[in-house]
Design a protein around this motif. Structure first.
Motif: not given
Length: 152
Positions: A58-65, A73-75, A94-101
């Motif tokens: 359900x998630x493409x990625x996440x950032x843990x501050x 999550x490429x799968x 998805x990677x750039x989205x999380x890197x923006x976070x």
């Protein structure tokens, strides 16, 4: 930056090339790439406590501050048939989205409003990928440029 990645979909060199385009405020301490659900278990001792949302796709990625770690999550990405480039493209989004976070947290930009933060990260990722398609195609060794098409 430490990268934990099997490198079957995105290589560490490709990831580093994208982050270099973004700049130093986008570079996390650690980046973990889960190509398959099995990787969540495989990398578990070194990484983050995954949740059912992540395992179920359900998630493409996440950032843990707290650990300055991006999890990708490429799968989750479909490949539009047999085209791995499409899977790579949307994984990069998805990677750039999380890197923006990561940038938002590092610069205190929009961190108080989750909805605005998500909209900003999504808009930024789409705009970044599409406006840098030539450079990204070169980094990824694609024969042609690709653009991200947003789903409504």
């Amino acid at each position: 930056m430490r990268i934990i990645n099997n490198q079957n979909i995105l290589t560490n060199q490709q990831i580093e090339g994208i982050i270099k385009l973004l700049g130093k405020n986008y570079k996390p301490r650690t980046l973990v790439v889960y190509e398959t659900r099995l990787d969540i278990i495989k990398f578990y001792p070194q990484c983050h406590n995954f949740s059912l949302d992540e395992f179920s796709g359900e998630l493409e990625g996440t950032y843990d501050e707290s650990t300055d770690t991006v999890y990708l999550f490429i799968f989750v990405q479909t490949d539009d048939g047999d085209d791995v480039h499409s899977k790579q493209l949307y994984s990069l989004h998805a990677l750039v989205h999380e890197l923006r976070h990561r940038f938002q947290a590092a610069t205190n930009f929009l961190t108080a409003d989750d909805e605005k933060s998500e909209r900003d990260a999504d808009y930024f990722a789409t705009h970044f990928i599409n406006s840098n398609s030539r450079k990204i195609s070169k980094i990824m060794h694609w024969d042609e440029e690709w653009i991200v098409e947003e789903e409504e």
